[in-house]
Design a protein around this motif. Structure first.
Motif, PDB file in Angstrom:
ATOM      1  N   VAL A 106      34.952  39.650  41.171  1.00 20.05           N
ATOM      2  CA  VAL A 106      34.443  38.603  42.165  1.00 20.05           C
ATOM      3  C   VAL A 106      35.579  38.686  43.355  1.00 20.05           C
ATOM      4  O   VAL A 106      35.156  38.515  44.598  1.00 20.05           O
ATOM      5  CB  VAL A 106      34.637  37.056  41.707  1.00 20.05           C
ATOM      6  CG1 VAL A 106      34.345  36.148  42.454  1.00 20.05           C
ATOM      7  CG2 VAL A 106      33.513  36.970  40.449  1.00 20.05           C
ATOM      8  N   HIS A 107      36.786  38.757  43.070  1.00 17.69           N
ATOM      9  CA  HIS A 107      37.793  38.827  44.025  1.00 17.69           C
ATOM     10  C   HIS A 107      38.299  40.118  43.964  1.00 17.69           C
ATOM     11  O   HIS A 107      39.268  40.576  45.238  1.00 17.69           O
ATOM     12  CB  HIS A 107      38.957  37.981  43.959  1.00 17.69           C
ATOM     13  CG  HIS A 107      38.265  36.502  43.803  1.00 17.69           C
ATOM     14  ND1 HIS A 107      37.852  35.891  44.846  1.00 17.69           N
ATOM     15  CD2 HIS A 107      38.735  35.393  42.859  1.00 17.69           C
ATOM     16  CE1 HIS A 107      37.627  34.643  44.555  1.00 17.69           C
ATOM     17  NE2 HIS A 107      38.045  34.252  43.301  1.00 17.69           N
ATOM     18  N   GLY A 108      38.240  41.234  43.176  1.00 15.79           N
ATOM     19  CA  GLY A 108      38.720  42.354  43.237  1.00 15.79           C
ATOM     20  C   GLY A 108      38.877  42.993  41.866  1.00 15.79           C
ATOM     21  O   GLY A 108      38.337  42.490  40.911  1.00 15.79           O
ATOM     22  N   GLY A 126      38.809  35.509  38.693  1.00 15.83           N
ATOM     23  CA  GLY A 126      37.987  36.211  39.412  1.00 15.83           C
ATOM     24  C   GLY A 126      38.118  37.822  39.398  1.00 15.83           C
ATOM     25  O   GLY A 126      37.624  38.221  40.427  1.00 15.83           O
ATOM     26  N   TYR A 127      38.852  38.347  38.626  1.00 19.58           N
ATOM     27  CA  TYR A 127      39.038  39.894  38.813  1.00 19.58           C
ATOM     28  C   TYR A 127      38.781  40.676  37.661  1.00 19.58           C
ATOM     29  O   TYR A 127      38.775  40.052  36.314  1.00 19.58           O
ATOM     30  CB  TYR A 127      40.772  40.085  38.887  1.00 19.58           C
ATOM     31  CG  TYR A 127      41.137  39.562  40.285  1.00 19.58           C
ATOM     32  CD1 TYR A 127      41.378  40.250  41.102  1.00 19.58           C
ATOM     33  CD2 TYR A 127      41.776  38.159  40.288  1.00 19.58           C
ATOM     34  CE1 TYR A 127      41.889  39.738  42.600  1.00 19.58           C
ATOM     35  CE2 TYR A 127      42.283  37.775  41.521  1.00 19.58           C
ATOM     36  CZ  TYR A 127      42.120  38.685  42.515  1.00 19.58           C
ATOM     37  OH  TYR A 127      42.734  38.242  43.674  1.00 19.58           O
ATOM     38  N   TRP A 157      47.524  38.637  44.268  1.00 21.23           N
ATOM     39  CA  TRP A 157      46.443  39.460  44.776  1.00 21.23           C
ATOM     40  C   TRP A 157      45.364  38.369  45.730  1.00 21.23           C
ATOM     41  O   TRP A 157      44.917  39.106  46.552  1.00 21.23           O
ATOM     42  CB  TRP A 157      45.332  39.716  43.541  1.00 21.23           C
ATOM     43  CG  TRP A 157      46.163  40.918  42.663  1.00 21.23           C
ATOM     44  CD1 TRP A 157      47.455  41.561  42.848  1.00 21.23           C
ATOM     45  CD2 TRP A 157      45.851  40.946  41.172  1.00 21.23           C
ATOM     46  NE1 TRP A 157      47.535  42.401  41.851  1.00 21.23           N
ATOM     47  CE2 TRP A 157      46.959  42.153  41.035  1.00 21.23           C
ATOM     48  CE3 TRP A 157      44.836  40.322  40.253  1.00 21.23           C
ATOM     49  CZ2 TRP A 157      46.973  42.265  39.422  1.00 21.23           C
ATOM     50  CZ3 TRP A 157      44.743  40.797  39.131  1.00 21.23           C
ATOM     51  CH2 TRP A 157      45.761  41.797  38.641  1.00 21.23           C
ATOM     52  N   ASP A 158      45.481  37.217  45.432  1.00 22.19           N
ATOM     53  CA  ASP A 158      44.585  36.290  46.373  1.00 22.19           C
ATOM     54  C   ASP A 158      45.191  36.343  47.891  1.00 22.19           C
ATOM     55  O   ASP A 158      44.347  36.478  48.618  1.00 22.19           O
ATOM     56  CB  ASP A 158      44.869  34.835  45.888  1.00 22.19           C
ATOM     57  CG  ASP A 158      43.860  34.656  44.361  1.00 22.19           C
ATOM     58  OD1 ASP A 158      43.217  35.747  44.101  1.00 22.19           O
ATOM     59  OD2 ASP A 158      44.161  33.513  43.930  1.00 22.19           O
ATOM     60  N   GLY A 161      41.750  40.085  49.153  1.00 22.47           N
ATOM     61  CA  GLY A 161      40.539  40.496  48.387  1.00 22.47           C
ATOM     62  C   GLY A 161      40.558  41.967  48.516  1.00 22.47           C
ATOM     63  O   GLY A 161      41.426  42.325  49.247  1.00 22.47           O
TER      64      GLY A 161
END
Length: 285
Positions: free
Chosen positions: A34-36, A62-63, A279-280, A284
């Protein structure tokens, strides 16, 4: 050595062999990108299981997270010769793993020796990566005390590499007397992992740990977001040295309180939270 907080994969994770143009690599994977996507590279005598506590929280953030056994490490096969375990070869393996994952850009995390491998990877080709995290991994060779221990281990492997059970027994006999006893399940895993790792992999990577030059200046010129994350105590690279490494890299610096050389295993919840926040902040992948 890193000791996983547990050995059972979370229900959302799976184990499989990642096929690459440089051979197959045993991995654990969890989550959707979702984010990477993130690739986690373990340290000396370690394996993908050292990151098992990170899989669920990072997937929930989300990863897509992939932890890998390197060439000749635990469940990834490797040849009984030294040349394939040179640092440059292991860096090329990481690039092959990233290609096989098919992600646009990947957050790369290297723990201890894995940090040296990850550093060599981005110095060779930073283009596939969204960020670099050096976890409990310093600017050059490990501390003098740890060099001495590693030299003894390398010498034993050079002389007795076909007697991995005997070397294991000798190693564990030198554990601190006040060390907490491992559960039978963990003890069986640690011994099995050791026996499954190719002796030449340990010999060559052990030499890397005791001879790696300082490449921080070179790395500082690589245009990637960087994080230096460690425990509050570290025998391989003293924490003040890691602080200085972060300063030289203009990197984000995180210390996970109450942990030692393996915050990924000792406090995976906090470590995962700090990784996801970093990471956020990278916008992304």
């Amino acid at each position: 050595m890193s000791k996983p907080p547990r050995l059972t994969l979370p229900s959302a994770a799976r184990a499989y062999l990642l096929t690459t143009d440089r051979g197959g690599f045993a991995v654990h994977e969890a989550g959707e990108p979702v984010h990477g996507t993130a690739l986690l590279v373990p340290g000396f005598t370690g394996s993908k299981e050292d990151f098992i506590g990170l899989l669920e929280p990072l997937a929930a953030a989300g990863y897509r997270v992939v932890a890998v056994d390197g060439r000749g490490q635990y469940e990834t096969p490797g040849p009984r010769e030294e040349a394939p375990y040179a640092l440059e070869e292991l860096a090329q393996d990481v690039l092959a793993q990233v290609r096989a994952l098919g992600a646009d850009r990947v957050h790369l995390v290297g723990h201890s020796l894995g940090g040296l491998i990850s550093r060599a990877t981005v110095l060779r080709d930073p283009s596939p990566f969204a960020s670099l995290t050096l976890m409990s991994s310093g600017p050059a060779a490990i501390s003098e005390e740890q060099q001495a221990r590693t030299k003894l281990l390398v010498a034993a492997l050079e002389a007795m590499g076909d007697d991995m059970p005997g070397i294991w027994t000798a190693m564990r006999a030198h554990d601190p007397e006040d060390a907490a006893a491992d559960s039978p399940e963990l003890a069986d895993f640690l011994r099995g992992r050791w026996l499954a790792t190719v002796p030449e992999q340990l010999i060559v990577t052990g030499r890397t740990l005791i001879s790696e030059p300082d490449r921080v200046a070179e790395l500082s010129r690589v245009d990637l977001p960087k994080l230096v994350l460690s425990g509050a105590v570290d025998q391989a690279w003293p924490v003040p040295l890691l602080d200085e490494t972060a300063r030289r890299l203009a990197a984000r610096r995180v210390i996970v309180a109450g942990t030692d050389h393996s915050p990924n295993a000792e406090d995976p919840a906090t470590t995962a939270r700090e990784l996801a926040a970093f990471w956020d902040s990278c916008g992304g992948a």
